[in-house]
Motif scaffolding. Structure first.
Motif, short mmCIF file in Angstrom:
data_model
loop_
_atom_site.label_atom_id
_atom_site.label_comp_id
_atom_site.label_asym_id
_atom_site.label_seq_id
_atom_site.Cartn_x
_atom_site.Cartn_y
_atom_site.Cartn_z
N GLY A 162 0.81 -1.21 0.00
CA GLY A 162 0.00 0.00 0.00
C GLY A 162 0.85 1.26 0.00
O GLY A 162 1.95 1.28 0.53
N ASP A 163 0.33 2.30 -0.60
CA ASP A 163 0.96 3.62 -0.64
C ASP A 163 0.08 4.58 0.14
O ASP A 163 -1.05 4.89 -0.29
CB ASP A 163 1.09 4.04 -2.11
N ALA A 164 0.57 5.06 1.28
CA ALA A 164 -0.23 5.92 2.16
C ALA A 164 -0.66 7.21 1.47
O ALA A 164 -1.77 7.69 1.70
CB ALA A 164 0.53 6.22 3.45
N ALA B 250 -21.06 0.40 -0.81
CA ALA B 250 -21.11 -0.84 -1.59
C ALA B 250 -19.78 -1.58 -1.60
O ALA B 250 -19.73 -2.79 -1.73
CB ALA B 250 -21.54 -0.54 -3.02
N GLY B 251 -18.70 -0.86 -1.46
CA GLY B 251 -17.38 -1.49 -1.44
C GLY B 251 -16.42 -0.84 -2.40
O GLY B 251 -16.83 -0.20 -3.38
N LEU B 252 -15.16 -0.99 -2.11
CA LEU B 252 -14.08 -0.47 -2.94
C LEU B 252 -13.51 -1.67 -3.69
O LEU B 252 -12.83 -2.51 -3.09
CB LEU B 252 -13.03 0.20 -2.06
N LYS B 253 -13.81 -1.79 -4.95
CA LYS B 253 -13.49 -2.99 -5.72
C LYS B 253 -12.02 -3.11 -6.11
O LYS B 253 -11.50 -4.21 -6.23
CB LYS B 253 -14.38 -3.08 -6.97
N ASP B 254 -11.35 -2.00 -6.31
CA ASP B 254 -9.96 -2.03 -6.76
C ASP B 254 -9.04 -2.48 -5.61
O ASP B 254 -8.90 -1.77 -4.61
CB ASP B 254 -9.56 -0.64 -7.25
N PRO B 255 -8.40 -3.64 -5.74
CA PRO B 255 -7.55 -4.16 -4.66
C PRO B 255 -6.42 -3.21 -4.26
O PRO B 255 -6.12 -3.07 -3.07
CB PRO B 255 -6.99 -5.46 -5.23
N GLN B 256 -5.79 -2.57 -5.24
CA GLN B 256 -4.68 -1.67 -4.92
C GLN B 256 -5.18 -0.45 -4.15
O GLN B 256 -4.53 -0.01 -3.20
CB GLN B 256 -3.94 -1.22 -6.19
N ARG B 257 -6.33 0.11 -4.52
CA ARG B 257 -6.86 1.26 -3.79
C ARG B 257 -7.21 0.87 -2.35
O ARG B 257 -7.02 1.67 -1.44
CB ARG B 257 -8.08 1.85 -4.50
N ARG B 258 -7.70 -0.35 -2.14
CA ARG B 258 -7.97 -0.81 -0.78
C ARG B 258 -6.67 -0.91 0.00
O ARG B 258 -6.60 -0.46 1.15
CB ARG B 258 -8.69 -2.18 -0.79
N ALA B 259 -5.64 -1.48 -0.60
CA ALA B 259 -4.34 -1.59 0.08
C ALA B 259 -3.78 -0.20 0.39
O ALA B 259 -3.23 0.03 1.47
CB ALA B 259 -3.37 -2.39 -0.78
N ASP B 260 -3.92 0.74 -0.55
CA ASP B 260 -3.45 2.11 -0.33
C ASP B 260 -4.23 2.77 0.81
O ASP B 260 -3.63 3.42 1.68
CB ASP B 260 -3.62 2.95 -1.60
N LEU B 261 -5.54 2.59 0.82
CA LEU B 261 -6.37 3.17 1.88
C LEU B 261 -5.97 2.62 3.24
O LEU B 261 -5.85 3.36 4.22
CB LEU B 261 -7.85 2.89 1.59
N ILE B 262 -5.71 1.34 3.32
CA ILE B 262 -5.29 0.72 4.58
C ILE B 262 -3.93 1.26 5.01
O ILE B 262 -3.72 1.56 6.19
CB ILE B 262 -5.29 -0.82 4.44
N ALA B 263 -3.01 1.43 4.06
CA ALA B 263 -1.70 2.01 4.38
C ALA B 263 -1.88 3.41 4.98
O ALA B 263 -1.18 3.78 5.93
CB ALA B 263 -0.82 2.05 3.14
N TYR B 264 -2.80 4.19 4.43
CA TYR B 264 -3.08 5.51 4.97
C TYR B 264 -3.66 5.42 6.38
O TYR B 264 -3.22 6.11 7.29
CB TYR B 264 -4.05 6.25 4.03
N LEU B 265 -4.64 4.55 6.57
CA LEU B 265 -5.25 4.39 7.89
C LEU B 265 -4.23 3.94 8.94
O LEU B 265 -4.36 4.30 10.12
CB LEU B 265 -6.44 3.44 7.83
N GLU B 266 -3.25 3.16 8.53
CA GLU B 266 -2.21 2.71 9.46
C GLU B 266 -1.38 3.87 9.99
O GLU B 266 -0.75 3.76 11.03
CB GLU B 266 -1.31 1.68 8.79
N THR B 267 -1.37 5.00 9.27
CA THR B 267 -0.60 6.16 9.71
C THR B 267 -1.39 7.09 10.61
O THR B 267 -0.85 8.06 11.14
CB THR B 267 -0.10 7.00 8.50
N LYS B 268 -2.67 6.84 10.77
CA LYS B 268 -3.54 7.76 11.52
C LYS B 268 -3.83 7.26 12.90
O LYS B 268 -4.17 6.31 13.31
CB LYS B 268 -4.85 8.00 10.74
#
Length: 141
Positions: free
Chosen positions: A43-45, A123-141
């Motif tokens: 993921g990219d934050a 409904a959900g975020l279908k793009d796997p990379q965008r989900r991984a990026d979002l999680i990387a961002y949340l990990e910094t908060k």
């Protein structure tokens, strides 16, 4: 533009009120299993912060500030349905989930399938990379 934003807000609020929690659920959260797709992604934050824009209608990352949805400040590692000051659905409180990266990845793909009975109308975020990026961002908060 303002009219469009107001319409989006009204639709989101209406969706959140549909299927209101009646205090019971017959379905349980989907059990956690290792997710090879998530493990393969990095993921990219910074990209995740951009992806978080669509979450801002209902969530914030500010500590102690809840909106339509709970604050996502320090969500990674937190037990689902446990943030003080926010009223969760029975399904979320009883899900037994702890928000790891893998659990968030699964949930963000299909919230209603992962936690049947959740009030989250997304409904959900279908793009796997965008989900991984979002999680990387949340990990910094």
């Amino acid at each position: 533009m303002k009219t469009r934003l107001l319409l989006l807000c009204a639709l989101a609020l209406a969706a959140c009120s549909k299927g209101a929690d009646n205090g019971s659920t017959n379905e349980a959260a989907v059990p956690a299993a290792p997710d090879k797709a998530f493990a393969a992604l990095t993921g990219d934050a910074a990209a995740g912060e951009a992806a978080f824009v669509q979450c801002r209608l209902c969530h914030t990352v500010e500590p102690g500030k809840n909106l339509i949805g709970p604050s996502l400040h320090q969500v990674v590692g937190r037990k689902a349905g446990s943030l003080p000051g926010f009223t969760y659905s029975t399904a979320m409180k009883n899900s037994g989930i702890t928000w790891t990266g893998e659990q968030l990845y699964r949930f963000l793909a299909a919230p209603a399938k992962t936690v049947p009975g959740t009030r989250m109308a997304f409904a959900g975020l279908k793009d796997p990379q965008r989900r991984a990026d979002l999680i990387a961002y949340l990990e910094t908060k």
